[in-house]
Design a protein around this motif. Structure first.
Motif, PDB file in Angstrom:
ATOM      1  N   THR A  83       0.835  -1.151  -0.052  1.00 27.67           N
ATOM      2  CA  THR A  83       0.003  -0.038  -0.098  1.00 27.67           C
ATOM      3  C   THR A  83       0.837   1.405   0.094  1.00 27.67           C
ATOM      4  N   PHE A  84       0.639   2.169  -0.959  1.00 25.09           N
ATOM      5  CA  PHE A  84       1.384   3.414  -0.838  1.00 25.09           C
ATOM      6  C   PHE A  84       0.256   4.591  -0.639  1.00 25.09           C
ATOM      7  N   SER A  85       0.826   5.195   0.422  1.00 23.09           N
ATOM      8  CA  SER A  85       0.187   6.178   0.966  1.00 23.09           C
ATOM      9  C   SER A  85       0.760   7.586   1.014  1.00 23.09           C
ATOM     10  N   GLN A  86       0.377   8.420   0.125  1.00 24.20           N
ATOM     11  CA  GLN A  86       0.932   9.815   0.070  1.00 24.20           C
ATOM     12  C   GLN A  86      -0.238  11.024   0.112  1.00 24.20           C
ATOM     13  N   ASP A  87       0.080  12.098   0.971  1.00 25.29           N
ATOM     14  CA  ASP A  87      -0.405  13.102   1.096  1.00 25.29           C
ATOM     15  C   ASP A  87       0.537  14.371   0.933  1.00 25.29           C
ATOM     16  N   GLY A  88      -0.177  15.432   0.071  1.00 28.48           N
ATOM     17  CA  GLY A  88       0.529  16.393  -0.290  1.00 28.48           C
ATOM     18  C   GLY A  88      -0.235  17.710  -0.292  1.00 28.48           C
ATOM     19  N   LEU A  89       0.773  18.649  -0.256  1.00 27.21           N
ATOM     20  CA  LEU A  89      -0.033  20.094  -0.169  1.00 27.21           C
ATOM     21  C   LEU A  89       1.077  21.213  -1.073  1.00 27.21           C
ATOM     22  N   GLU A  90       0.478  21.817  -1.785  1.00 27.92           N
ATOM     23  CA  GLU A  90       1.093  22.811  -2.863  1.00 27.92           C
ATOM     24  C   GLU A  90       0.511  24.099  -2.974  1.00 27.92           C
ATOM     25  N   GLY A  91       1.218  25.241  -2.770  1.00 24.54           N
ATOM     26  CA  GLY A  91       0.624  26.387  -2.957  1.00 24.54           C
ATOM     27  C   GLY A  91       1.749  27.370  -3.675  1.00 24.54           C
ATOM     28  N   ARG A  92       1.134  28.388  -4.426  1.00 17.15           N
ATOM     29  CA  ARG A  92       1.932  29.306  -5.298  1.00 17.15           C
ATOM     30  C   ARG A  92       1.311  30.666  -5.473  1.00 17.15           C
ATOM     31  N   LEU A  93       1.916  31.700  -4.948  1.00 11.10           N
ATOM     32  CA  LEU A  93       1.477  32.860  -4.989  1.00 11.10           C
ATOM     33  C   LEU A  93       2.521  33.453  -5.933  1.00 11.10           C
ATOM     34  N   GLN A 123       7.860  43.323 -18.969  1.00 10.78           N
ATOM     35  CA  GLN A 123       6.847  42.640 -18.039  1.00 10.78           C
ATOM     36  C   GLN A 123       7.556  41.468 -17.403  1.00 10.78           C
ATOM     37  N   GLY A 124       6.904  41.093 -16.468  1.00 10.92           N
ATOM     38  CA  GLY A 124       7.339  39.878 -15.567  1.00 10.92           C
ATOM     39  C   GLY A 124       6.492  39.399 -14.536  1.00 10.92           C
ATOM     40  N   ALA A 125       6.889  38.461 -13.698  1.00 10.41           N
ATOM     41  CA  ALA A 125       6.326  38.079 -12.614  1.00 10.41           C
ATOM     42  C   ALA A 125       7.308  37.422 -11.541  1.00 10.41           C
ATOM     43  N   SER A 126       6.668  37.553 -10.241  1.00  9.08           N
ATOM     44  CA  SER A 126       7.728  37.036  -9.205  1.00  9.08           C
ATOM     45  C   SER A 126       6.906  36.343  -8.369  1.00  9.08           C
ATOM     46  N   GLY A 127       7.293  35.625  -7.392  1.00 10.23           N
ATOM     47  CA  GLY A 127       6.563  34.764  -6.727  1.00 10.23           C
ATOM     48  C   GLY A 127       6.954  33.609  -5.581  1.00 10.23           C
ATOM     49  N   LEU A 128       6.236  33.217  -4.598  1.00  8.33           N
ATOM     50  CA  LEU A 128       6.692  32.480  -3.653  1.00  8.33           C
ATOM     51  C   LEU A 128       5.915  30.688  -4.106  1.00  8.33           C
ATOM     52  N   GLN A 129       6.520  29.816  -3.691  1.00 12.01           N
ATOM     53  CA  GLN A 129       6.224  28.497  -3.767  1.00 12.01           C
ATOM     54  C   GLN A 129       6.444  27.670  -2.636  1.00 12.01           C
ATOM     55  N   PHE A 130       5.261  26.613  -2.308  1.00 11.27           N
ATOM     56  CA  PHE A 130       5.660  25.949  -1.226  1.00 11.27           C
ATOM     57  C   PHE A 130       5.079  24.506  -1.447  1.00 11.27           C
ATOM     58  N   LEU A 131       5.767  23.429  -1.097  1.00  8.97           N
ATOM     59  CA  LEU A 131       5.420  21.999  -1.206  1.00  8.97           C
ATOM     60  C   LEU A 131       5.680  21.202  -0.145  1.00  8.97           C
ATOM     61  N   SER A 132       4.647  20.606   0.301  1.00  7.75           N
ATOM     62  CA  SER A 132       4.958  19.383   1.389  1.00  7.75           C
ATOM     63  C   SER A 132       4.408  18.155   0.863  1.00  7.75           C
ATOM     64  N   ARG A 133       5.218  17.028   1.277  1.00  2.69           N
ATOM     65  CA  ARG A 133       4.567  15.643   0.853  1.00  2.69           C
ATOM     66  C   ARG A 133       5.231  14.832   1.745  1.00  2.69           C
ATOM     67  N   LYS A 134       4.036  13.845   2.102  1.00  2.00           N
ATOM     68  CA  LYS A 134       4.333  12.719   3.010  1.00  2.00           C
ATOM     69  C   LYS A 134       4.364  11.621   2.229  1.00  2.00           C
ATOM     70  N   LEU A 135       5.073  10.584   2.316  1.00  2.00           N
ATOM     71  CA  LEU A 135       4.971   9.358   1.599  1.00  2.00           C
ATOM     72  C   LEU A 135       5.210   7.979   2.548  1.00  2.00           C
TER      73      LEU A 135
END
Length: 223
Positions: free
Chosen positions: A2-12, A23-35
């Motif tokens: 059994t593979f169990s994976q929980d993830g959360l990702e966000g970007r601003l 022109q351009g863009a800037s930002g922040l990114q977050f990733l969390s993963r449990k396997l």
């Protein structure tokens, strides 16, 4: 198994208003993963990965001449729990990776552009590359990682030719990259659990190649 994976990702994203071709863009990114893996075909201990990134992309369009560049800083933290079944101790690795690129193109004829891009990239090893130590059913191999890996680094250059017109487009590119601490998998010749053993290793490497793409509109039906 059994593979169990929980993830959360966000970007601003913060998008700049265009001003005189800039022109351009800037930002922040977050990733969390449990396997977590439970069963006979477990090849990884329980792993938690977190990644934080800050980036910006900027471009200038002056008509005949276009230029663009990007920069990204990324912090990765990987934690592996001790696993008696795999015989692996608890481990924690953290990496700070910096990547950047710059490029430009020139219109040398109506509808045709030629460009040159350069990049420097750093990549943190994945959990699979660091902590694998068991039979992986997906690859039909007994995979062994290395928790002591360094960041993967590369310097690359790419030349691009693009053309387009009414109902057609074509592009061709040639690229060359040189790597330090390139991560790859190779067979050891051993057999474990009736599977061939593959070991993750690091070494210098070069990648060279080309790509060609074309499209054409062959017909219109009504409007």
């Amino acid at each position: 198994t059994t593979f169990s994976q929980d993830g959360l990702e966000g970007r601003l994203d913060f998008v700049q208003r265009e001003s005189k071709g800039w022109q351009g863009a800037s930002g922040l990114q977050f990733l969390s993963r449990k396997l977590g893996i439970v069963g006979e075909e477990k090849f990884l201990p329980r792993v938690r990965s977190r990644q934080f990134g800050v980036f910006t992309v900027q471009s200038f369009d002056l008509g005949v001449v276009r230029a663009e560049g990007g920069l990204r800083i990324e912090r990765s933290i990987l934690k592996a729990a001790a696993d008696a079944d795999l015989g692996t101790p608890a481990a924690r690795r953290s990496f700070t990776a910096l990547s950047g690129s710059i490029g430009g193109s020139v219109e040398f004829a109506p509808g045709w552009r030629v460009g040159l891009n350069g990049s420097y990239t750093q990549r943190a090893p994945s959990a699979e590359e660091l902590f694998s130590n068991g039979p992986h059913a997906g690859t039909q191999a007994f995979e062994i990682g290395d928790p002591g890996f360094n960041r993967e680094k590369s310097v690359g250059v790419e030349a691009v030719l693009r053309g387009s017109g009414d109902g057609w487009s074509v592009s061709a590119s040639f690229y060359h990259s040189r790597f330090r601490d390139f991560i790859y998998e190779t067979p050891t010749g051993d057999i474990e659990d009736d599977l061939p053993v593959f070991q993750f290793l690091q070494d210098s490497a070069r990648h060279t190649g080309f790509e060609v793409e074309a499209s054409v509109r062959v017909a219109n039906n009504g409007d």
